[in-house]
Design an enzyme around this catalytic site. Structure first.
Site, PDB file in Angstrom:
ATOM      1  CG  LEU A 192      28.431  55.360 -19.734  1.00 21.83           C
ATOM      2  CD1 LEU A 192      29.575  56.170 -20.308  1.00 21.83           C
ATOM      3  CD2 LEU A 192      28.925  54.201 -18.896  1.00 21.83           C
ATOM      4  CG  ASP A 193      26.177  57.370 -13.395  1.00 22.88           C
ATOM      5  OD1 ASP A 193      27.231  57.847 -13.882  1.00 22.88           O
ATOM      6  OD2 ASP A 193      26.157  56.767 -12.319  1.00 22.88           O
ATOM      7  CB  THR A 194      25.100  62.675 -14.443  1.00 24.71           C
ATOM      8  OG1 THR A 194      25.021  62.305 -13.068  1.00 24.71           O
ATOM      9  CG2 THR A 194      23.714  62.792 -15.040  1.00 24.71           C
ATOM     10  CD  GLN A 195      27.382  60.744 -10.809  1.00 26.52           C
ATOM     11  OE1 GLN A 195      26.805  59.706 -11.070  1.00 26.52           O
ATOM     12  NE2 GLN A 195      26.739  61.816 -10.393  1.00 26.52           N
ATOM     13  CG  HIS A 200      30.092  55.458 -12.492  1.00 29.57           C
ATOM     14  ND1 HIS A 200      30.306  56.699 -11.953  1.00 29.57           N
ATOM     15  CD2 HIS A 200      29.195  54.863 -11.683  1.00 29.57           C
ATOM     16  CE1 HIS A 200      29.581  56.856 -10.865  1.00 29.57           C
ATOM     17  NE2 HIS A 200      28.893  55.747 -10.696  1.00 29.57           N
TER      18      HIS A 200
END
Length: 138
Positions: free
Chosen positions: A14-17, A19
């Site tokens: 996952l990324d920082t958002q 997702h």
């Protein structure tokens, strides 16, 4: 029939958002391509022994829906042959409810590892080596 493989989105992808990181969509697509070749009886070793290796020449990703940790997805893969040295790779990443999360399309070929040039008939070469060539012509 379109080939598919199931994957569960892992937390570290996952990324920082929160997702699925954009690059991981490409990894899922690559995984499905190799699984298709493997299911057809074409391991990396078998391809290399025949003097060729698959090459990606172009890849386009359309991100349509977010994916989150724990989501289960199905990654499809279909080789679409025409005339010439290249072929299209058509893929979808589908959520469990069938919603398309991403579309991955590409152009690929088979590289002659000695001449360093694309071979003329990738479909024929793959089919001649495959144990289950029907999988290669979705």
């Amino acid at each position: 029939m379109t080939f598919s493989v199931d994957v569960t989105v892992r937390g570290y992808e996952l990324d920082t958002q929160g997702h699925l990181n954009q690059a991981v969509y490409l990894q899922y697509a690559e995984h499905a391509r190799w699984e298709l070749l493997r299911a057809a009886g074409l391991s990396q070793e078998k391809l290399l022994a025949s003097g060729v290796g698959p090459v990606a020449l172009e890849t386009t990703v359309k991100f349509l829906r977010e994916l989150h940790g724990g989501d289960r997805v199905r990654v499809t893969c279909q080789f679409v042959y025409g005339e010439g040295k290249t072929f299209e790779v058509a893929q979808k990443i589908l959520k469990e409810d069938g919603t398309v999360a991403a579309q991955v399309t590409g152009v690929a070929g088979l590289l002659d590892l000695t001449a360093r040039k694309l071979i003329a008939d990738p479909a024929g070469h793959l089919a001649s080596l495959a144990e289950n060539p029907d999988l290669l012509s979705g």
